[in-house]
Design a protein around this motif. Sequence first.
Motif, PDB file in Angstrom:
ATOM      1  N   CYS A 156      42.043  42.342  41.591  1.00 24.78           N
ATOM      2  CA  CYS A 156      42.263  41.111  42.361  1.00 24.78           C
ATOM      3  C   CYS A 156      43.048  40.071  41.572  1.00 24.78           C
ATOM      4  CB  CYS A 156      40.920  40.526  42.802  1.00 24.78           C
ATOM      5  SG  CYS A 156      40.138  41.392  44.172  1.00 24.78           S
ATOM      6  N   VAL A 157      42.663  39.842  40.314  1.00 20.20           N
ATOM      7  CA  VAL A 157      43.367  38.797  39.547  1.00 20.20           C
ATOM      8  C   VAL A 157      44.797  39.212  39.245  1.00 20.20           C
ATOM      9  CG1 VAL A 157      41.274  37.830  38.542  1.00 20.20           C
ATOM     10  CG2 VAL A 157      42.502  39.631  37.305  1.00 20.20           C
TER      11      VAL A 157
ATOM     12  N   PRO B 191      29.365  35.243  37.675  1.00 25.53           N
ATOM     13  CA  PRO B 191      30.514  35.985  38.216  1.00 25.53           C
ATOM     14  C   PRO B 191      31.790  35.140  38.232  1.00 25.53           C
ATOM     15  CG  PRO B 191      28.572  36.331  39.585  1.00 25.53           C
ATOM     16  CD  PRO B 191      28.237  35.236  38.621  1.00 25.53           C
ATOM     17  N   THR B 192      31.635  33.848  38.487  1.00 30.15           N
ATOM     18  CA  THR B 192      32.790  32.947  38.476  1.00 30.15           C
ATOM     19  C   THR B 192      33.415  32.894  37.081  1.00 30.15           C
ATOM     20  OG1 THR B 192      31.720  31.588  40.166  1.00 30.15           O
ATOM     21  CG2 THR B 192      33.580  30.612  38.998  1.00 30.15           C
TER      22      THR B 192
ATOM     23  N   TYR C 124      42.391  28.440  37.025  1.00 25.27           N
ATOM     24  CA  TYR C 124      41.372  29.338  36.468  1.00 25.27           C
ATOM     25  C   TYR C 124      40.649  28.670  35.305  1.00 25.27           C
ATOM     26  CZ  TYR C 124      42.744  33.653  38.933  1.00 25.27           C
ATOM     27  OH  TYR C 124      42.963  34.638  39.885  1.00 25.27           O
TER      28      TYR C 124
ATOM     29  N   SER D 288      43.755  41.349  30.562  1.00 32.13           N
ATOM     30  CA  SER D 288      42.694  41.414  31.579  1.00 32.13           C
ATOM     31  C   SER D 288      42.247  42.859  31.767  1.00 32.13           C
ATOM     32  CB  SER D 288      43.175  40.822  32.912  1.00 32.13           C
ATOM     33  OG  SER D 288      44.174  41.631  33.525  1.00 32.13           O
TER      34      SER D 288
ATOM     35  N   LEU E 229      32.733  46.905  40.317  1.00 35.84           N
ATOM     36  CA  LEU E 229      32.884  45.473  40.588  1.00 35.84           C
ATOM     37  C   LEU E 229      33.824  44.832  39.573  1.00 35.84           C
ATOM     38  CD1 LEU E 229      29.240  44.414  41.537  1.00 35.84           C
ATOM     39  CD2 LEU E 229      31.248  44.416  43.034  1.00 35.84           C
ATOM     40  N   VAL E 230      33.716  45.249  38.315  1.00 38.03           N
ATOM     41  CA  VAL E 230      34.619  44.724  37.287  1.00 38.03           C
ATOM     42  C   VAL E 230      36.048  45.196  37.550  1.00 38.03           C
ATOM     43  CG1 VAL E 230      35.137  44.634  34.827  1.00 38.03           C
ATOM     44  CG2 VAL E 230      32.764  44.637  35.583  1.00 38.03           C
TER      45      VAL E 230
ATOM     46  N   GLY F 155      38.572  43.923  30.894  1.00 41.14           N
ATOM     47  CA  GLY F 155      37.853  44.518  32.014  1.00 41.14           C
ATOM     48  C   GLY F 155      37.410  45.937  31.731  1.00 41.14           C
TER      49      GLY F 155
ATOM     50  N   ALA G 218      37.560  43.232  40.271  1.00 43.26           N
ATOM     51  CA  ALA G 218      37.945  41.890  39.827  1.00 43.26           C
ATOM     52  C   ALA G 218      39.280  41.918  39.092  1.00 43.26           C
ATOM     53  CB  ALA G 218      36.858  41.303  38.930  1.00 43.26           C
TER      54      ALA G 218
ATOM     55  N   TYR H   7      35.253  36.239  36.457  1.00 39.73           N
ATOM     56  CA  TYR H   7      36.472  36.350  37.261  1.00 39.73           C
ATOM     57  C   TYR H   7      37.569  35.428  36.732  1.00 39.73           C
ATOM     58  CZ  TYR H   7      39.463  36.935  41.333  1.00 39.73           C
ATOM     59  OH  TYR H   7      40.522  37.236  42.156  1.00 39.73           O
ATOM     60  N   THR H   8      37.202  34.183  36.393  1.00 36.56           N
ATOM     61  CA  THR H   8      38.216  33.247  35.906  1.00 36.56           C
ATOM     62  C   THR H   8      38.702  33.629  34.508  1.00 36.56           C
ATOM     63  OG1 THR H   8      36.434  31.741  35.204  1.00 36.56           O
ATOM     64  CG2 THR H   8      37.486  31.305  37.329  1.00 36.56           C
TER      65      THR H   8
END
Length: 205
Positions: free
Chosen positions: A114-115, A51-52, A125, A78, A107-108, A82, A111, A55-56
């Motif tokens: 959020c970013v 997940p990290t 990142y 992104s 969830l994607v 995504g 993310a 996300y990054t």
Amino acid sequence: VYMAVLMPLLIIGMIQSAVRGELFNFKQQVKFYMSYHMDPVNVLIHVIFVPTLLYTALGVLAATSPIMPGFPKFLDYSLVFGSIYAGYYFVMGSKVSLSFGIGASLLVVAAVVCVQSFPVNVNTYALIHVVSWLVQFYGHGVHEGRAPALLTNLSQALLMAPLFVLFETLTFVGWKKSLHEELKNGAIKMKQEAVPGGRQSKKDN
């Protein structure tokens, strides 16, 4: 540069999987990925760092310009990246249950939101992204004793890793245990066929 490398790999891999009839075969895809992740320590490493990685990667892509000049800022790479993952996870996850497909895709989406809403320095990142890769290579080299799945099928591994982690996390707390056992047995068989000698290790039990 990251997008220029990543997108062709994903597209080529998706075409290859589609030709083999495996692109939307949830069981086959999970068995393939699981066959490279049988050691509990390595699985835990992936539960934390996959997940990290995702996300990054989205964070790095959120620092890019819009996909076309004059487009709003949120229409960046992104969002493109995504959207591919969210759409794929909805289709794949729904083969297990509709709620799993919806949850995985949301969830994607979360993310991406959020970013884009809470930007972090792109170098931060990138550093976390590289460290996450290194930790996973450590997991494979020291604990799994087998090269990562991405060296066999890069795009399939990139696509399936986050969905595999979500599936593993949910089954750990009791969801779809029988399905997990079925796929684990299939993964062990797949690993035995792939590894010279076909021997089953203690880690596979």
